[in-house]
Motif scaffolding. Structure first.
Motif, PDB file in Angstrom:
ATOM      1  N   THR A  28       0.842  -1.203   0.000  1.00  0.00           N
ATOM      2  CA  THR A  28       0.000   0.000   0.000  1.00  0.00           C
ATOM      3  C   THR A  28       0.873   1.247   0.000  1.00  0.00           C
ATOM      4  N   GLN A  29       0.536   2.176  -0.886  1.00  0.00           N
ATOM      5  CA  GLN A  29       1.266   3.432  -1.024  1.00  0.00           C
ATOM      6  C   GLN A  29       0.415   4.563  -0.454  1.00  0.00           C
ATOM      7  N   VAL A  30       1.049   5.453   0.301  1.00  0.00           N
ATOM      8  CA  VAL A  30       0.338   6.582   0.891  1.00  0.00           C
ATOM      9  C   VAL A  30       1.111   7.865   0.603  1.00  0.00           C
ATOM     10  N   THR A  31       0.369   8.940   0.379  1.00  0.00           N
ATOM     11  CA  THR A  31       0.966  10.250   0.112  1.00  0.00           C
ATOM     12  C   THR A  31       1.083  11.021   1.417  1.00  0.00           C
ATOM     13  N   LEU A  32       2.240  11.631   1.637  1.00  0.00           N
ATOM     14  CA  LEU A  32       2.494  12.391   2.855  1.00  0.00           C
ATOM     15  C   LEU A  32       2.169  13.871   2.649  1.00  0.00           C
ATOM     16  N   SER A  33       2.267  14.628   3.726  1.00  0.00           N
ATOM     17  CA  SER A  33       1.862  16.038   3.701  1.00  0.00           C
ATOM     18  C   SER A  33       2.734  16.887   2.795  1.00  0.00           C
ATOM     19  N   ASP A  34       3.935  16.434   2.482  1.00  0.00           N
ATOM     20  CA  ASP A  34       4.825  17.176   1.586  1.00  0.00           C
ATOM     21  C   ASP A  34       4.772  16.650   0.160  1.00  0.00           C
ATOM     22  N   GLY A  35       3.876  15.694  -0.112  1.00  0.00           N
ATOM     23  CA  GLY A  35       3.749  15.127  -1.448  1.00  0.00           C
ATOM     24  C   GLY A  35       4.621  13.921  -1.700  1.00  0.00           C
ATOM     25  N   LYS A  36       5.490  13.565  -0.769  1.00  0.00           N
ATOM     26  CA  LYS A  36       6.297  12.359  -0.923  1.00  0.00           C
ATOM     27  C   LYS A  36       5.452  11.129  -0.627  1.00  0.00           C
ATOM     28  N   PHE A  37       5.974   9.946  -0.979  1.00  0.00           N
ATOM     29  CA  PHE A  37       5.234   8.701  -0.815  1.00  0.00           C
ATOM     30  C   PHE A  37       5.975   7.748   0.123  1.00  0.00           C
ATOM     31  N   MET A  38       5.188   6.968   0.855  1.00  0.00           N
ATOM     32  CA  MET A  38       5.693   5.797   1.565  1.00  0.00           C
ATOM     33  C   MET A  38       4.957   4.582   1.018  1.00  0.00           C
ATOM     34  N   VAL A  39       5.609   3.437   1.056  1.00  0.00           N
ATOM     35  CA  VAL A  39       4.965   2.196   0.618  1.00  0.00           C
ATOM     36  C   VAL A  39       5.177   1.150   1.712  1.00  0.00           C
ATOM     37  N   PHE A  40       4.057   0.519   2.110  1.00  0.00           N
ATOM     38  CA  PHE A  40       4.028  -0.370   3.271  1.00  0.00           C
ATOM     39  C   PHE A  40       3.771  -1.808   2.844  1.00  0.00           C
ATOM     40  N   GLY A  41       4.607  -2.715   3.363  1.00  0.00           N
ATOM     41  CA  GLY A  41       4.334  -4.137   3.274  1.00  0.00           C
ATOM     42  C   GLY A  41       4.584  -4.714   1.899  1.00  0.00           C
ATOM     43  N   GLY A  42       3.832  -5.760   1.614  1.00  0.00           N
ATOM     44  CA  GLY A  42       4.059  -6.574   0.434  1.00  0.00           C
ATOM     45  C   GLY A  42       4.402  -7.986   0.868  1.00  0.00           C
ATOM     46  N   ARG A  43       4.033  -8.949   0.048  1.00  0.00           N
ATOM     47  CA  ARG A  43       4.240 -10.347   0.407  1.00  0.00           C
ATOM     48  C   ARG A  43       5.707 -10.616   0.729  1.00  0.00           C
ATOM     49  N   ASP A  44       5.941 -11.190   1.907  1.00  0.00           N
ATOM     50  CA  ASP A  44       7.275 -11.584   2.401  1.00  0.00           C
ATOM     51  C   ASP A  44       8.123 -10.408   2.869  1.00  0.00           C
ATOM     52  N   LEU A  61      -2.170  -8.241   3.931  1.00  0.00           N
ATOM     53  CA  LEU A  61      -1.644  -7.598   2.729  1.00  0.00           C
ATOM     54  C   LEU A  61      -2.580  -6.470   2.305  1.00  0.00           C
ATOM     55  N   TYR A  62      -2.054  -5.555   1.500  1.00  0.00           N
ATOM     56  CA  TYR A  62      -2.784  -4.332   1.170  1.00  0.00           C
ATOM     57  C   TYR A  62      -3.396  -3.720   2.435  1.00  0.00           C
TER      58      TYR A  62
END
Length: 633
Positions: free
Chosen positions: A239-255, A291-292
């Motif tokens: 899962t990808q999320v947008t932060l307050s400054d417009g940058k992205f983080m991506v969380f998890g994924g199989r394994d 997941l997701y």
């Protein structure tokens, strides 16, 4: 264990049923393409199954009716008696008195927009400015219902084979015209979000795509730019999320129970850029169910993360979990149990000065923790009933507890579209089973409307008119500028199959919700785009001009901005609707023309920088067409 699950995904057993009831399909998929490599089994399983055909059971609303009939009355919505609403919003000073909306008995209507959308919409997002829906699935199938316009074709990894099918298309949401796009790195079960300039930044996928970042610019000739190796960990079902400054983080994924910040275009992360996230280890059932994860930026700058049945607040700067909420009971909610979730509307006051703006999540449906095991691994397959639960939680309050209530029917594999009015459309999905190949039954054909605000006597849920197209695993949606909802996807098969119990679906529909009752057309305002501000700075005053017949009552106006989500697998990444505070209403600046003076959100925690659709709703009825605005950092 990771290899074991990959083998299950790549080499599944998939079944068609000969003893169940049969669903009548209209004509479909003209010019059937050859199924490249993915053939049905020679023998058919006979362990039962089929479509639910009994009457609708609705616990607090009349049974849905077919057709476009409907009448309207005007009703006043006073201060709500709904305890959940009062607790989460009224204590913070939001005014409910004199909110007025037009009520209707209209249950919505469906139209077939495209018989062949080219690609089954595993992933779907509406792109700003160009008003094109981006649709893509996976390269691993090596087939779709549309060819690339010409060379070069894709060279299949590890072979001498060429794949000349398109696995991604841009779809004009007005004309249905398709433009095939080229992909080289597999997007199967990937993630994504829009950047400040409206470009899609997509992350992860399968095999050679799992560590890939890909970008699609907004132009008539743009194609994918792909950057393999940009991520330090593989991100499959992340899962990808947008932060307050417009940058992205991506969380998890199989394994990979980790997270990382998405690097700038052309850059690559190293393993030093990866943060271990034990929460994803703790929430991992034997059949995953985490997941997701549902991930949303909170209005205080922290990150809300829900996985399986647990939820936490993460500080993205210190990488510390600063709070955990009570467990949400009655099953799992994330893939493959696959409930759905959305952020409820963020409501701003004029001259907003609160230090913390309330933000609530709504989670509906899901399945028992062992649903995937029963449907995918057991023979004969067993399709456990999905969940009827919905639950709300204000995650800006550390003492919040889940408020749990029932929706009219069970649902998993569904989608939750936040409508321009702030109400939620729950659509697509099944009533029994799990995510996975041929692992669900009983398509839930009736959308359900969840009323975000009620007067305490009106039902929270209304069952709407059904589609005749099952939308099961891999279905998706997009809210459109004219306030209709694009509905697409559904593929329960590892490939493109036309003769399965649930065939690979490339038909695309549009759904007109309750507020598009023809009897309400008098309330639809027109936004005069050339007289309206469309580039905003945080906190600034700006003006939107509207035109419509009759005298406008300011108390009946509502202005919302909506961030289009990246939709896949029942998750709508970065979907966000914000109701703006109205500072002034200037009537009759010219005949039948009025100016609305608004205040932009105060900071990027409330509204991340980037593009939003701005809607003006009058009497609860959206305008003829939204305009695109851009919030600048």
């Amino acid at each position: 264990m990771g290899l074991f699950w990959r083998v299950l995904i790549i080499l599944p057993l998939f079944f068609a049923y000969v003893n169940g009831e049969h669903f009548t399909y209209p004509s479909r998929h003209p010019g059937k393409a050859e199924l490249a490599g993915f053939k049905g089994p020679d023998s058919l399983a006979t362990d039962g199954g089929g479509f639910f055909s009994g009457p609708l059971v609705v616990d607090n609303d009349a049974t849905a009716t077919i057709g476009n009939q409907g009448g309207t009355t005007e009703v006043t919505v006073g201060k709500p008696e709904d305890d959940t609403l009062v607790a989460s919003l009224d204590n913070d000073g939001i005014r409910y008195a004199n909110l007025i909306e037009a009520a209707t008995t209209f249950k919505g209507s469906w139209e077939l927009f495209l018989e062949n959308g080219g690609v089954s919409a595993m992933h779907l997002i509406l792109l700003p400015k160009i008003n094109q829906a981006l649709v893509f699935d996976a390269t691993v199938w090596k087939i779709s219902k549309i060819k690339l316009p010409g060379p070069p074709c894709r060279h299949v990894e590890g072979t001498n084979e060429e794949d000349c099918f398109a696995h991604s298309v841009l779809m004009d949401i007005e004309t249905g015209k398709l433009r095939p796009l080229r992909l080289n790195y597999d997007t199967w079960c990937s993630s994504g979000g829009l950047d400040i300039n409206g470009r899609l930044v997509s992350t992860g996928g399968f095999n050679n795509g799992s560590d890939t970042v890909r970008i699609l610019d907004l132009c008539d000739t743009c194609d994918w730019k792909e950057y393999p190796g940009a991520l330090a960990n593989g991100r499959w079902y992340a899962t990808q999320v947008t932060l307050s400054d417009g940058k992205f983080m991506v969380f998890g994924g199989r394994d990979f129970p980790t997270y990382e910040f998405v690097p700038p275009e052309g850059k690559k992360n190293t393993h030093q850029d990866v943060v271990d996230f034990n929460f994803l280890v703790e929430t991992h059932d034997p059949v995953e169910n985490n997941l997701y994860p549902f991930v949303y930026l909170s209005t205080d700058g922290n990150i809300f993360i829900f996985a399986n049945n647990r939820s936490v607040i993460l500080n993205p700067k210190t990488h510390k979990i600063i709070h955990e909420f009570p467990v949400l009971p009655n099953g799992a909610r994330n893939y493959p149990a696959s409930g759905s979730a959305c952020l409820l509307p963020i409501i701003l006051k004029p001259n907003e000065d609160r230090s913390v703006i309330p933000a609530e999540i709504l989670i509906c449906g899901g399945a028992p923790h062992n649903a995937f095991e029963k449907a995918d691994l057991q023979r004969p397959k067993v399709f456990l009933p999905g969940s009827c639960d919905c639950a709300r939680l204000d995650f800006t309050k550390r003492d919040s507890k889940w408020n749990i209530f029932n929706m009219p029917s069970a649902r998993l594999l569904g989608d939750m579209a936040v409508l321009p009015t702030g109400d939620v459309l729950i659509v697509n999905g099944a009533k029994t089973g799990s995510a996975g190949w041929d692992d669900a039954r009983e398509p839930n054909l009736n959308p359900v409307l969840y009323k975000f605000q009620t007067d305490g006597t009106s039902p929270k849920f209304t069952v709407l008119n059904p589609s005749n197209i099952p939308r099961m695993y891999h279905s998706s949606f997009a809210v459109l500028p004219d306030a209709k909802v694009l509905i697409a996807g559904s593929n329960t098969n590892p490939g493109y199959l036309d003769d399965a119990l649930f065939p690979t679906e490339v038909r695309v529909e549009k759904f007109s919700p309750h507020y598009l009752d023809p009897n309400l057309a008098m309330f639809r305002q027109e936004i005069i785009a050339e007289k309206s501000d469309n580039q905003l700075k945080y906190g600034q005053k700006f003006t939107v001009q509207i035109r419509g017949s009759g005298v406008i009552d300011q108390q009946k106006l509502q202005v919302t901005i909506y961030s289009p989500p990246f939709v896949t697998h029942g998750i709508c990444m970065n979907q966000r609707l914000i109701q703006l505070g109205i500072l002034e209403f200037n009537k009759d600046v010219t005949p039948n023309t009025n100016n609305i003076v608004l205040q932009a959100p105060m900071n990027g925690n409330i509204a991340q920088p980037g593009y939003y659709m701005l809607f003006v709703n009058y009497n609860g009825v959206p305008c003829l067409r939204s305009i695109w605005i851009q919030i600048l950092p």
